[in-house]
Design an enzyme around this catalytic site. Structure first.
Site, PDB file in Angstrom:
ATOM      1  N   GLU A 167      49.525  41.433  38.004  1.00 50.31           N
ATOM      2  CA  GLU A 167      49.401  42.695  38.710  1.00 50.31           C
ATOM      3  C   GLU A 167      50.167  42.740  40.162  1.00 50.31           C
ATOM      4  OE1 GLU A 167      45.673  44.066  38.666  1.00 50.31           O
ATOM      5  OE2 GLU A 167      45.171  43.860  36.569  1.00 50.31           O
ATOM      6  N   CYS A 195      51.206  44.687  47.495  1.00 54.02           N
ATOM      7  CA  CYS A 195      50.056  43.649  47.280  1.00 54.02           C
ATOM      8  C   CYS A 195      50.405  42.846  46.103  1.00 54.02           C
ATOM      9  CB  CYS A 195      48.604  44.469  46.974  1.00 54.02           C
ATOM     10  SG  CYS A 195      47.360  43.184  46.601  1.00 54.02           S
ATOM     11  N   CYS A 245      42.710  33.333  38.085  1.00 57.41           N
ATOM     12  CA  CYS A 245      42.397  32.508  39.450  1.00 57.41           C
ATOM     13  C   CYS A 245      41.340  31.462  38.960  1.00 57.41           C
ATOM     14  CB  CYS A 245      42.005  33.604  40.370  1.00 57.41           C
ATOM     15  SG  CYS A 245      41.356  32.747  41.934  1.00 57.41           S
ATOM     16  N   CYS A 292      34.810  33.283  41.926  1.00 53.89           N
ATOM     17  CA  CYS A 292      33.958  34.085  42.670  1.00 53.89           C
ATOM     18  C   CYS A 292      33.386  35.284  41.830  1.00 53.89           C
ATOM     19  CB  CYS A 292      34.820  34.918  43.949  1.00 53.89           C
ATOM     20  SG  CYS A 292      35.503  33.803  44.886  1.00 53.89           S
ATOM     21  N   CYS A 330      34.622  39.239  41.321  1.00 54.89           N
ATOM     22  CA  CYS A 330      36.042  39.468  41.241  1.00 54.89           C
ATOM     23  C   CYS A 330      36.451  39.423  39.740  1.00 54.89           C
ATOM     24  CB  CYS A 330      36.856  38.330  41.734  1.00 54.89           C
ATOM     25  SG  CYS A 330      38.744  38.417  41.783  1.00 54.89           S
ATOM     26  N   CYS A 388      41.719  44.226  41.688  1.00 54.23           N
ATOM     27  CA  CYS A 388      42.625  43.148  41.364  1.00 54.23           C
ATOM     28  C   CYS A 388      41.975  42.494  39.953  1.00 54.23           C
ATOM     29  CB  CYS A 388      42.948  42.062  42.317  1.00 54.23           C
ATOM     30  SG  CYS A 388      43.936  40.919  41.762  1.00 54.23           S
TER      31      CYS A 388
END
Length: 376
Positions: A115, A128, A135, A139, A142, A369
């Site tokens: 994205e 951005c 990822c 975390c 997220c 995100c």
């Protein structure tokens, strides 16, 4: 809360993407000018045409070969195919804020989804961008972290996100008249410093003078990290004074171990010291990113502790950027109460630490995100 959390194993320094995947096609933005010329020569094409292609890509923001009329018609397809292969296809674009916020879901050549977000404000436009598909930092609050890491993105795949936004602005497709990208933030999907080589390559392409690159100022580029300390120190030596944004989210190791698992490898003290050293080396103020989560990290005493952690040196090396959490569907993590947020700001400012609350855009278009990719 952390007393009941399951223990986490320390994460490796760099989370490697699964091996065995095909690599993205080599693109002009992956290479420096000499590399572009060499690639054309290897393919039996005139090397001097590389600069013309660079001018079309970075200078004119052209993505249609038919508009590259200074290239010979008989060679145009081969030249474009050699240095400007397609890298990503838009799957969906969603708009908010009267069209001035545009979030795009992209499908990469191998089907991976990433994205990017274009945000236009009076006087500036910010892109951005993602640096990884998924990822590996895990975390828990997220959306991207919940899906794990698929692979690193190439330098050109990162740059192409910015160029797509630049074209939209130049072609007057975003309300506000024709414009240009003034800022780039590496705050999309992924941990930028876990894809260090490609991210630094992208920064160089974005800041190289046109037509070699997009010609942006390094001061308009922000690279975010959860705190890969050796990479922060390496970035300080690159000679590109980008702004460093440290996603801290907690001032104490006990809570940060849970919210940002890499903290089990690099403590709050080590991470903040590396950020301070970065500021000293580059003379660029560091941004401390702090997602405000109700009842988790937004207590007044934690604001006092955060101030204690950040008080070092004799100059204003740091700025705290509080982020109202944009919760993902079904998540237990929620945004702080406005009164608690205001008290957090008051306590930091009382200690002389510049603090702002981030303007939250795109809530109505799955702004957090990773939300679009997860839904797809």
């Amino acid at each position: 809360m952390s007393d009941s959390a399951e223990p986490r194993r320390p994460l490796p320094l760099v989370m490697e993407a699964p091996r065995g995947r095909a690599k993205p096609p080599v693109h002009l933005a992956d290479l420096d000018p000499a590399g572009r010329a060499a690639l054309l020569a290897e393919r039996g094409l005139p090397a001097f045409r590389a600069k013309q292609l660079s001018h079309h890509y970075f200078g004119r923001l052209v993505d249609d070969a038919e508009q590259m009329t200074d290239l010979p018609a008989g060679q145009r397809a081969d030249l474009v195919g050699a240095l400007l292969p397609p890298l990503m296809t838009p799957v969906r674009t969603m708009e908010a804020d009267a069209g001035t916020t545009r979030k795009t879901l992209w499908r990469l050549f191998d089907g991976a989804l990433v994205e990017s977000v274009l945000m236009r404000y009076p006087g500036r436009a910010t892109m951005c961008v993602s640096s990884q598909a998924g990822c590996g930092m895990a975390c828990p609050f997220c959306a991207t972290g919940q899906g794990g890491l698929q692979r690193n993105m190439s330098t050109a795949e990162i740059v192409e996100q910015v160029l797509a936004g630049a074209r939209a602005l130049a072609r007057d497709e975003v309300p506000g008249g024709p414009g240009r990208v003034s800022n780039v933030v590496f705050m999309g999907m992924g941990e930028p410093l876990a894809n260090y080589k490609a991210v630094v390559g992208a920064v160089r392409r974005l800041t190289d003078p046109t037509p070699d690159g997009l010609g942006m100022s390094a001061r308009g580029v922000t690279v975010s990290t959860v705190g890969l300390v050796p990479r922060i120190r390496q970035l300080a030596e690159e000679g590109v004074p980008v702004t460093l944004a440290l996603s801290l989210h907690a001032p104490d190791d006990e809570l940060r171990n849970e919210l940002v698992p890499i903290n089990t490898r690099f403590s709050v003290e080590e991470t903040v010291q590396a950020a301070f050293d970065y500021a000293q080396a580059t003379k660029r103020r560091v941004s401390i990113e702090y997602a405000m989560m109700r009842g988790i990290n937004d207590q007044g005493w934690r604001a006092d502790l955060l101030a204690d952690v950040l008080m070092r040196g004799d100059w204003g090396w740091v700025h705290v950027n509080l982020i109202p959490l944009n919760p993902t569907p079904g998540s237990k993590w929620t945004a702080s109460d406005p009164a608690d947020e205001a008290e957090f700001v008051r306590r930091l400012e009382a200690r002389g630490i510049p603090t702002t609350v981030r303007d939250t855009r795109g809530r109505e278009i799955d702004g957090a995100c990773g939300q679009l990719a997860a839904a797809e």
